[in-house]
Design a protein around this motif. Sequence first.
Motif, PDB file in Angstrom:
ATOM      1  N   GLY A  40       0.826  -1.210   0.000  1.00 40.24           N
ATOM      2  CA  GLY A  40       0.000   0.000   0.000  1.00 40.24           C
ATOM      3  C   GLY A  40       0.859   1.258   0.000  1.00 40.24           C
ATOM      4  O   GLY A  40       1.973   1.268   0.505  1.00 40.24           O
ATOM      5  N   HIS A  41       0.322   2.326  -0.579  1.00 38.11           N
ATOM      6  CA  HIS A  41       1.051   3.604  -0.636  1.00 38.11           C
ATOM      7  C   HIS A  41       1.046   4.308   0.713  1.00 38.11           C
ATOM      8  O   HIS A  41       0.004   4.408   1.365  1.00 38.11           O
ATOM      9  CB  HIS A  41       0.343   4.571  -1.605  1.00 38.11           C
ATOM     10  N   MET A  42       2.188   4.834   1.090  1.00 37.41           N
ATOM     11  CA  MET A  42       2.259   5.807   2.180  1.00 37.41           C
ATOM     12  C   MET A  42       3.107   6.943   1.647  1.00 37.41           C
ATOM     13  O   MET A  42       4.338   6.912   1.715  1.00 37.41           O
ATOM     14  CB  MET A  42       2.906   5.185   3.421  1.00 37.41           C
ATOM     15  N   VAL A  74       5.141  -2.194   1.950  1.00 42.92           N
ATOM     16  CA  VAL A  74       4.652  -0.818   1.830  1.00 42.92           C
ATOM     17  C   VAL A  74       5.434  -0.126   0.716  1.00 42.92           C
ATOM     18  O   VAL A  74       6.585  -0.474   0.469  1.00 42.92           O
ATOM     19  CB  VAL A  74       4.802  -0.071   3.190  1.00 42.92           C
ATOM     20  N   GLU A  75       4.771   0.815   0.038  1.00 38.55           N
ATOM     21  CA  GLU A  75       5.470   1.625  -0.960  1.00 38.55           C
ATOM     22  C   GLU A  75       5.639   3.029  -0.396  1.00 38.55           C
ATOM     23  O   GLU A  75       4.658   3.758  -0.205  1.00 38.55           O
ATOM     24  CB  GLU A  75       4.677   1.666  -2.284  1.00 38.55           C
ATOM     25  N   LEU A  76       6.865   3.371  -0.081  1.00 37.76           N
ATOM     26  CA  LEU A  76       7.162   4.674   0.524  1.00 37.76           C
ATOM     27  C   LEU A  76       7.711   5.627  -0.526  1.00 37.76           C
ATOM     28  O   LEU A  76       8.307   5.218  -1.506  1.00 37.76           O
ATOM     29  CB  LEU A  76       8.196   4.532   1.640  1.00 37.76           C
ATOM     30  N   SER A 227       4.136  -6.589 -10.956  1.00 38.08           N
ATOM     31  CA  SER A 227       3.059  -6.154 -11.846  1.00 38.08           C
ATOM     32  C   SER A 227       2.537  -4.778 -11.444  1.00 38.08           C
ATOM     33  O   SER A 227       1.850  -4.141 -12.233  1.00 38.08           O
ATOM     34  CB  SER A 227       1.922  -7.170 -11.835  1.00 38.08           C
ATOM     35  N   ASP A 228       2.858  -4.308 -10.235  1.00 38.27           N
ATOM     36  CA  ASP A 228       2.308  -3.036  -9.738  1.00 38.27           C
ATOM     37  C   ASP A 228       0.794  -3.044  -9.944  1.00 38.27           C
ATOM     38  O   ASP A 228       0.206  -2.077 -10.427  1.00 38.27           O
ATOM     39  CB  ASP A 228       2.972  -1.848 -10.472  1.00 38.27           C
ATOM     40  N   ALA A 229       0.181  -4.182  -9.576  1.00 35.70           N
ATOM     41  CA  ALA A 229      -1.247  -4.396  -9.865  1.00 35.70           C
ATOM     42  C   ALA A 229      -2.134  -3.511  -8.996  1.00 35.70           C
ATOM     43  O   ALA A 229      -1.943  -3.419  -7.786  1.00 35.70           O
ATOM     44  CB  ALA A 229      -1.599  -5.860  -9.637  1.00 35.70           C
ATOM     45  N   HIS A 230      -3.115  -2.874  -9.645  1.00 41.71           N
ATOM     46  CA  HIS A 230      -4.134  -2.122  -8.926  1.00 41.71           C
ATOM     47  C   HIS A 230      -5.487  -2.838  -9.028  1.00 41.71           C
ATOM     48  O   HIS A 230      -6.492  -2.336  -8.536  1.00 41.71           O
ATOM     49  CB  HIS A 230      -4.238  -0.691  -9.464  1.00 41.71           C
ATOM     50  N   CYS A 231      -5.499  -3.992  -9.707  1.00 41.32           N
ATOM     51  CA  CYS A 231      -6.709  -4.817  -9.776  1.00 41.32           C
ATOM     52  C   CYS A 231      -6.291  -6.282  -9.913  1.00 41.32           C
ATOM     53  O   CYS A 231      -5.163  -6.577 -10.354  1.00 41.32           O
ATOM     54  CB  CYS A 231      -7.596  -4.400 -10.945  1.00 41.32           C
TER      55      CYS A 231
HETATM   56 ZN   LIG Z   1       2.764   1.147  -6.768  1.00 38.98          ZN
END
Ligand SMILES: [Zn+2]
Length: 273
Positions: A40-42, A74-76, A227-231
């Motif tokens: 998840g993005h932070m 986490v994606e910082l 994949s940096d998947a958002h779905c």
């Molecule tokens: Zn991302």
Amino acid sequence: MTAFLANYHTHTTLCDGTDTPAAMAEAAYAKGFAALGFSGHMDPAVHMDWEEYRDAIGALRERWMGRMDVLTGVELDQCRPRDAVPGAEYVIGSTHFIPLPDGGLGCVDHTFEDARRVCAEYFGGDWYRMAAAYYEAEAQVYERTRCDIIGHFDLITRFNHEHPCFDEEDPRYLRPAMDALEILARTGAVFEVNCGAYNRGRRRDFYPARPLLKRLRELSAPVCLSSDAHCAALLDGGFADAAEAMRACGFREIAVWKHDGPAGQVVRTAVRL
Ligand SMILES: [Zn+2]
Ligand SMILES: [Zn+2]
């Protein structure tokens, strides 16, 4: 396709994704994943309730234990030291913003209009100057985030396929990119080969683009597949093509992470590509 199918760059409804963590895990298992890492993005633009997120992914890990390994990553981005995310099992360090002279942040991947405005207002409309500023920030991504994985290294090219603004083979672009690449390669962090933009038809190539990927191979830098998947549908999107591109550059293995440490902690290992 790979000996150990996994993705560690995964977004959900808890940040800017469209599927719930549970739906992502179901889909990953159906696709034969051995491990699924959530990231998840932070960052200044997308900010989660960290405890809610960590507890949700921790509960999923319990539910899937013995069938598929679930990891809490986490994606910082800017100004989020690792201490701000207690319990994170790995960190993706990404640069979505360029620090601006007035103390603000210029987003490079939100919309082309935004990026063009930042370029006009702060870089005199010179995309090469803006790219150089981006790579100056990117070169510090490990220092900023103490990341395990370097996310979408050349994100500054995000709109360059649909709206060509600079020549990615021009030394004014490539030199700062290569400099940042070499600085980051010395940290030992893993560079992801990110299929996100490729999957959405935004680019014909992955991040990092082929010349950068070849340089990473020369530097013997470790890489992983994302994949940096958002779905859920795109959890393994582009993997076969990216793996082929990596092999063509000479890579023979990729980094993976799993709960395999003596105290059950996450450790990094390598599997055949
Ligand atoms: Zn991302
Ligand atoms: Zn990102």
